[in-house]
Design a protein around this motif. Structure first.
Motif, PDB file in Angstrom:
ATOM      1  N   SER A  78      43.626  46.734  40.689  1.00 23.27           N
ATOM      2  CA  SER A  78      42.946  45.907  41.637  1.00 23.27           C
ATOM      3  C   SER A  78      42.089  44.934  40.767  1.00 23.27           C
ATOM      4  O   SER A  78      41.285  45.113  39.716  1.00 23.27           O
ATOM      5  N   PHE A  79      42.455  43.384  41.344  1.00 26.33           N
ATOM      6  CA  PHE A  79      40.892  42.466  41.963  1.00 26.33           C
ATOM      7  C   PHE A  79      39.777  42.590  42.207  1.00 26.33           C
ATOM      8  O   PHE A  79      40.466  42.396  43.689  1.00 26.33           O
ATOM      9  N   LYS A  80      38.763  41.865  41.253  1.00 22.22           N
ATOM     10  CA  LYS A  80      37.211  41.504  42.361  1.00 22.22           C
ATOM     11  C   LYS A  80      37.163  40.091  42.332  1.00 22.22           C
ATOM     12  O   LYS A  80      36.534  40.173  41.022  1.00 22.22           O
ATOM     13  N   ILE A  81      37.030  39.032  42.485  1.00 22.10           N
ATOM     14  CA  ILE A  81      36.774  37.588  42.234  1.00 22.10           C
ATOM     15  C   ILE A  81      35.878  37.091  42.822  1.00 22.10           C
ATOM     16  O   ILE A  81      35.840  36.800  44.289  1.00 22.10           O
ATOM     17  N   LYS A  82      35.347  36.431  42.379  1.00 28.72           N
ATOM     18  CA  LYS A  82      34.263  35.223  42.710  1.00 28.72           C
ATOM     19  C   LYS A  82      34.152  33.880  42.595  1.00 28.72           C
ATOM     20  O   LYS A  82      33.264  34.514  40.725  1.00 28.72           O
ATOM     21  N   ASP A  83      33.937  33.142  42.904  1.00 30.20           N
ATOM     22  CA  ASP A  83      33.434  32.242  41.739  1.00 30.20           C
ATOM     23  C   ASP A  83      31.642  31.414  42.373  1.00 30.20           C
ATOM     24  O   ASP A  83      30.927  32.777  43.574  1.00 30.20           O
ATOM     25  N   ALA A  84      31.620  30.559  41.322  1.00 27.69           N
ATOM     26  CA  ALA A  84      29.969  30.519  41.578  1.00 27.69           C
ATOM     27  C   ALA A  84      29.320  29.429  43.165  1.00 27.69           C
ATOM     28  O   ALA A  84      27.563  29.761  43.179  1.00 27.69           O
ATOM     29  N   ALA A  85      30.147  29.410  44.276  1.00 28.29           N
ATOM     30  CA  ALA A  85      30.179  29.162  45.099  1.00 28.29           C
ATOM     31  C   ALA A  85      29.947  29.553  46.143  1.00 28.29           C
ATOM     32  O   ALA A  85      29.870  30.101  47.162  1.00 28.29           O
ATOM     33  N   GLY A  86      30.724  30.690  46.240  1.00 30.40           N
ATOM     34  CA  GLY A  86      30.653  31.929  46.513  1.00 30.40           C
ATOM     35  C   GLY A  86      31.484  32.787  47.345  1.00 30.40           C
ATOM     36  O   GLY A  86      31.534  33.660  48.163  1.00 30.40           O
ATOM     37  N   ASN A  87      32.403  32.039  46.920  1.00 32.69           N
ATOM     38  CA  ASN A  87      33.557  32.273  47.221  1.00 32.69           C
ATOM     39  C   ASN A  87      34.102  33.902  47.027  1.00 32.69           C
ATOM     40  O   ASN A  87      33.933  33.553  45.659  1.00 32.69           O
ATOM     41  N   SER A  88      34.973  34.197  48.100  1.00 28.05           N
ATOM     42  CA  SER A  88      35.247  36.176  47.169  1.00 28.05           C
ATOM     43  C   SER A  88      36.406  36.101  47.641  1.00 28.05           C
ATOM     44  O   SER A  88      37.448  35.262  48.656  1.00 28.05           O
ATOM     45  N   TYR A  89      37.012  36.932  46.553  1.00 27.31           N
ATOM     46  CA  TYR A  89      38.840  37.265  46.807  1.00 27.31           C
ATOM     47  C   TYR A  89      38.938  38.480  46.350  1.00 27.31           C
ATOM     48  O   TYR A  89      38.471  39.152  45.182  1.00 27.31           O
TER      49      TYR A  89
END
Length: 223
Positions: A78-89
């Motif tokens: 499983s992956f939980k990803i988040k970028d600096a702009a707040g987008n998540s996946y």
């Protein structure tokens, strides 16, 4: 915002000698041209956290699963990803082991699996095959009497078939495959199967085609 994504579709051949499965992965913060850096990537194997190195807007690595081919089946990544702009996946993958080769249930020419005498007509070539995961290749090749030319017919309707557990039942006449009326002579028909994991199976049938009627020559003379 950016569309976070992961490119991670891989197929592997696993057998009794396999002690570890290595799955390379690439994570990107997006492909819009304006990508924020990745802020966090949580990777877990069966719920156990794994280390991931982030390099700006991308993270690359290899998932190594130390396990036997039996316990590997059903493993969850499983992956939980988040970028600096707040987008998540978030996404999850389940490992499906393909430890079995494709199966040839039926492969005949004119209803038989072998011939010791010539045959006539336009014989039907029939194949019933199956795989527990998915085929990469399933095809019939006919070697013509010239010995140098071969014709191939795929059993797959639209290339590689993407579904679990598949059975294919197809039949073609000899002329269907070679694309013309079959000439007399020696033929070899070969069925070749390969699944997505790389298991291969091949079977061949050789026969002689004779569609020339007997000729009677009578020498009648008066005496």
């Amino acid at each position: 915002g950016n569309d976070l994504n992961i490119d991670n579709e891989k197929w592997f051949k696993v057998d009794e000698t396999t002690t570890a499965l290595e799955i390379p992965f690439v994570i990107k913060s997006g492909e819009s041209g304006v990508e924020s850096n990745l802020a966090n990537v949580d990777l877990a194997i069966n719920g156990v956290p794994q280390n991931v190195t982030i390099n700006g807007s991308e993270a690359k690595g290899t998932i190594t699963i130390q396990t036997s081919s039996v316990s590997l089946d059903g493993t969850t990544v499983s992956f939980k990803i988040k970028d600096a702009a707040g987008n998540s996946y978030e996404t999850e993958y389940k490992v499906k082991v393909d430890a079995k080769a494709p199966v040839i249930s039926t492969f005949t020419v004119g209803g038989n699996t072998s011939y010791s005498v010539p045959i006539s007509g336009n014989p039907v070539i029939a194949a019933l095959v199956s795989d527990d995961i998915s085929f990469e290749t399933a095809e019939i090749t006919v070697q013509t009497p010239t010995g140098t030319e071969s014709k191939t017919k795929s059993l797959l309707d639209n290339g590689s078939v993407e579904k679990l557990g598949i059975e294919i039942n197809k039949s073609y006449t000899l002329s269907d495959i070679i694309g013309e009326e079959a000439k007399d002579g020696a033929y070899t028909v070969t069925l070749y199967l390969k699944d997505k994991a790389g298991h291969e199976v091949t079977k061949s049938i050789s026969f002689t085609l004779d569609n020339t009627a007997p000729v009677v020559t009578a020498d009648i003379s008066s005496g």
